[in-house]
Design a protein around this motif. Structure first.
Motif, mmCIF file in Angstrom:
data_model
loop_
_atom_site.group_PDB
_atom_site.id
_atom_site.type_symbol
_atom_site.label_atom_id
_atom_site.label_comp_id
_atom_site.label_asym_id
_atom_site.label_seq_id
_atom_site.Cartn_x
_atom_site.Cartn_y
_atom_site.Cartn_z
ATOM 1 N N SER A 100 0.800 -1.131 0.142
ATOM 2 C CA SER A 100 -0.075 0.045 0.008
ATOM 3 C C SER A 100 0.889 1.101 0.009
ATOM 4 C CB SER A 100 -1.033 -0.186 1.196
ATOM 5 O OG SER A 100 -0.237 -0.572 2.318
ATOM 6 N N LYS A 101 1.935 1.230 0.404
ATOM 7 C CA LYS A 101 2.905 2.364 0.427
ATOM 8 C C LYS A 101 3.270 2.905 -1.039
ATOM 9 C CE LYS A 101 7.047 -0.553 0.970
ATOM 10 N NZ LYS A 101 7.723 -1.554 1.816
ATOM 11 N N PHE A 102 3.063 1.895 -1.965
ATOM 12 C CA PHE A 102 3.440 2.525 -3.374
ATOM 13 C C PHE A 102 2.374 3.130 -3.905
ATOM 14 C CE2 PHE A 102 5.923 -1.550 -2.915
ATOM 15 C CZ PHE A 102 7.419 -1.022 -2.838
ATOM 16 N N PHE A 103 1.062 3.237 -3.099
ATOM 17 C CA PHE A 103 -0.007 3.703 -3.629
ATOM 18 C C PHE A 103 -0.321 5.215 -2.812
ATOM 19 C CE2 PHE A 103 -0.245 -0.454 -5.234
ATOM 20 C CZ PHE A 103 -0.829 -0.259 -6.350
ATOM 21 N N ASN A 104 -0.739 6.450 -3.633
ATOM 22 C CA ASN A 104 -1.279 7.514 -2.688
ATOM 23 C C ASN A 104 -2.582 7.324 -2.134
ATOM 24 O OD1 ASN A 104 -2.834 8.296 -4.866
ATOM 25 N ND2 ASN A 104 -1.211 9.579 -5.600
ATOM 26 N N ASP A 105 -3.001 7.863 -1.193
ATOM 27 C CA ASP A 105 -4.418 7.709 -0.714
ATOM 28 C C ASP A 105 -5.524 7.653 -2.096
ATOM 29 O OD1 ASP A 105 -3.585 7.656 1.649
ATOM 30 O OD2 ASP A 105 -3.919 9.686 2.255
ATOM 31 N N GLU A 106 -5.261 8.672 -2.933
ATOM 32 C CA GLU A 106 -6.268 8.716 -3.927
ATOM 33 C C GLU A 106 -6.309 7.311 -4.661
ATOM 34 O OE1 GLU A 106 -5.813 11.929 -6.823
ATOM 35 O OE2 GLU A 106 -7.272 11.108 -8.075
ATOM 36 N N GLN A 107 -5.418 6.700 -5.040
ATOM 37 C CA GLN A 107 -5.121 5.810 -5.744
ATOM 38 C C GLN A 107 -5.744 4.517 -4.965
ATOM 39 O OE1 GLN A 107 -0.933 5.756 -6.322
ATOM 40 N NE2 GLN A 107 -1.137 6.897 -8.360
ATOM 41 N N LEU A 108 -5.388 4.480 -3.634
ATOM 42 C CA LEU A 108 -5.970 3.642 -2.692
ATOM 43 C C LEU A 108 -7.596 3.641 -2.781
ATOM 44 C CD1 LEU A 108 -3.531 3.718 0.281
ATOM 45 C CD2 LEU A 108 -3.781 1.621 -1.468
ATOM 46 N N ALA A 109 -8.170 5.084 -2.557
ATOM 47 C CA ALA A 109 -9.561 4.976 -2.519
ATOM 48 C C ALA A 109 -10.119 4.477 -4.014
ATOM 49 C CB ALA A 109 -9.914 6.557 -2.547
#
Length: 601
Positions: free
Chosen positions: A375-384
């Motif tokens: 998950s550290k490779f994704f920013n919050d928006e991408q995670l959402a």
RNA sequence: GGGGCCGUAGCUCAAUUGGUUAGAGCAUCGGACUGUCGAUCCGAAGGUUGAGGGUUCGAGUCCCUUCGGCCUCGCCA
């Protein structure tokens, strides 16, 4: 010999006071010194015989010496069992037969395993003594279902104007497809017949011959390694019809499956059976035989993954691959070790190089967040975006594979099925039927630098794509259809090419030269030139159908005399060495005999 | 061709870390018993631990080879 008047399993209270004769095998005996009880078994079931010295002392004396699996005939009077003596476990448990005459028709050695055994006996032994194994009621029940299915099939096609016509077992070898079983010819020395992989060309030629509607319950042979659901020798329900389109074939033939499921299991199959396109099946289920009993569809997240900083994902997408995965409801209960060892090894068997995961959990603030090594490779928006794409909720588990599209699907499809089963996302007793349609005609074979048929080379393109044979073969849609139940393909077929020019063109695209086509299929191409009607057909796998109906995952359970993984019959020891005289007659020389090979080892 | 699991009494399975004479249930055989139904009770018999080799004072157990069965990848137009 006493002649049987009734089957064991059919006797009921209504037969009270009747004198009957039953024959069968001694299933068990209980000798009380004075009273002797014998459970007698025939194909229909069990019935209890009672031997009372007061009824017939001679009988009673003989009965005391009976042993399991002896074959007897017994004459006696049906009577209700006394109050409280009924056996609710037996269909005949309300009655018993007081025996007045007993004949021992044959004795038996003690069987190598118990017929009644609740325990699962080693299959190797069962196959050696198949005649004893088949005596077990659950095996007889499977054979009975198989018989009833073929009866329903024959009646159905007969009622609909089909003729059952036999085609040769000794045929011509065609190197395409599976390996052939070869049979040497004595009269034409040096030449070989091949056992049929399917009667495909014969049934099409039968259409040219104006038989109009054909079916056959036919043995087929493919010399490839067996599997739990695959034998080298298997049975097909083979069908062909003239002057029809794909819809005609599908509706006629889903009818027979509908009748079979209704009559055998009282299961109603929707009419019509729903359809899904090949493309949708591959996109959403990763496979052309989707298990539709549960959702958990695959999602392509390449667009999100390529914006991440995870090298594995970004480079895969750059190279034309995809990142695809699924969201397993409740899957967060899998431990990290389950995921990184067990599940990763599982997809590894299908060629996946890795398995990325995200557990969906709530953080201290009560927000739903993915917990994961990536998950550290994704920013919050991408995670959402990811959570939204998968409609992921707390307690779910997202699993992702990055690879070429085919490779990713190949790993994800079985992973989806495994998780569906482990997480109990479907009712195992349910049946979900679907027609998979709109198959591509060809797929590109990169190794051979040519096209391969997705079904077989006699499948007809859809009318509007005929022109693409010259310009764009990769994007031709075929008139093929597969019937899929619970992720298992039980049948498939197509509308066939009836135009010899189109057939020649297809051979050309398959990189089969004019000469090869002539050598292998010349007889068939010639037939097409003499007024072949438009036609199409289908073939169902009888063995798999019976497996579904009897709820077994082992194809050997629905075949009376099956073979092992090495293609051997443990009862007869086929295949075996043959006499030199037989070989001489065939003018064959064997380089190394079986006993020599075994001697080497 | 590759990977995995398994092989001990007729059957299904045990046997601690390598340690006494390899145990149990069922089946079998003998005996007892009038209502059982997975009968019960008493007794007996039953083993080249798949095969071969090795390590060890000692191997069912560890190692190697091999045979067989199953599952699976490849294969199955």
């Amino acid at each position: 010999m006493l002649k049987r008047t009734h089957h064991c399993g059919e006797l009921r209270l209504e037969h009270d006071t009747q004198t009957v004769v039953v024959s069968g095998w001694v299933n068990s005996y209980r000798d009380h010194g004075n009273l002797v009880f014998v459970d007698l078994r025939d194909r229909n079931g069990l019935v209890q015989l009672v031997f009372d010295p007061e009824a017939d002392s001679e009988c009673h004396k003989t009965a005391r010496n009976l042993r399991c699996e002896w074959v007897i005939a017994a004459k006696g009077i049906v009577r209700p069992r006394g109050e409280g003596l009924e056996n609710p476990k037996l269909a005949t448990g309300q009655i018993e037969i007081l025996v007045t005459e007993l004949q021992v028709l044959n004795t038996s050695k003690t069987p190598p395993f118990e017929i009644d055994a609740a325990e699962q006996v080693n299959e190797e032994l069962r196959l050696q003594y198949r005649y004893i194994d088949l005596r077990r009621m659950d095996m007889l029940d499977k054979l009975s279902v198989r018989h009833r299915v073929t009866k329903i099939v024959r009646d159905y096609y007969d009622e609909n104007g089909f003729w059952e016509i036999e085609t040769p077992m000794l045929g011509k070898s065609t190197p395409e497809g599976a390996r052939d079983f070869l049979v040497p010819s004595r009269l034409c020395q040096g030449a070989f017949y091949a056992l049929p992989q399917s009667p495909q060309l014969f049934k099409q030629i039968l259409m040219v011959a104006n038989t109009d509607k054909y079916f056959q319950i036919v043995r087929c042979f493919r010399d490839e390694d067996p599997r739990a659901d695959r034998q080298a020798e298997f049975t097909q329900i083979d069908v062909e019809m003239s002057f029809v389109d794909a819809d005609d074939v599908m509706s006629m033939n889903e009818g027979v499956i509908r009748r079979v499921f209704k009559e055998i299991l009282d299961v109603d199959i929707p009419n019509p059976v729903p359809r899904i396109s090949y493309q949708q099946a591959v996109d959403e289920y990763g496979i052309d035989r989707p298990d539709m009993r549960f959702e958990m569809k695959l999602k392509d997240i390449s667009d999100i993954a390529k914006e991440s900083t995870f090298k594995v994902f970004t480079s895969t997408v750059e190279k034309g691959g995809i990142v695809k995965g699924l969201c397993a409801p409740g899957g967060a209960k899998y431990s990290r070790s389950d995921i990184e060892k067990t599940l990763t090894a599982f997809v590894g068997e299908y060629g996946a190089k890795g398995l990325a995961w995200m557990k969906i959990e709530k953080n201290e603030q009560g927000h739903v967040v993915p917990k994961s090594s990536i998950s550290k490779f994704f920013n919050d928006e991408q995670l959402a975006q990811l959570l939204e794409r998968f409609d992921a909720n707390e307690g779910d588990l997202i699993l992702l594979v990055a690879d070429k599209p085919d490779a990713a699907n190949k790993a994800l499809a079985p992973l989806r099925v495994r998780l569906g089963r482990e997480l109990e996302l479907f009712d195992p007793n349910e049946f979900k039927f679907v027609w998979v349609v709109d198959f591509p005609l060809f797929e590109w074979n990169e190794d051979q630098k040519r096209y391969d048929s997705l079904h077989h080379p006699f499948t007809c393109p859809v009318e509007e794509d005929m022109g693409k044979l010259e310009t764009d073969p990769a994007n031709i849609c075929s008139q093929a259809y597969d019937m899929v139940v619970n992720g298992s393909e039980i049948g498939g077929g197509s509308v066939r090419i009836h135009n010899p020019q189109v057939q020649a063109k297809v051979f050309d695209l398959l990189n089969i030269s004019k000469k090869q086509a002539e050598d292998r299929f010349g007889f068939f191409l010639k037939a097409l030139e003499y007024g072949a009607p438009p036609h199409g057909g289908i073939a169902f796998g009888l063995d798999r159908l019976v497996m579904l109906l009897t709820g077994t995952e082992n194809i050997r359970d629905v075949i009376a005399f099956p073979k092992t993984q090495r293609g051997q019959c443990l009862m007869t020891n086929a295949p075996s060495d043959v006499d030199q005289a037989q070989l001489d007659e065939l003018n064959l020389r064997v380089q190394k005999h079986l006993h020599q090979i075994e001697g080497d080892a």
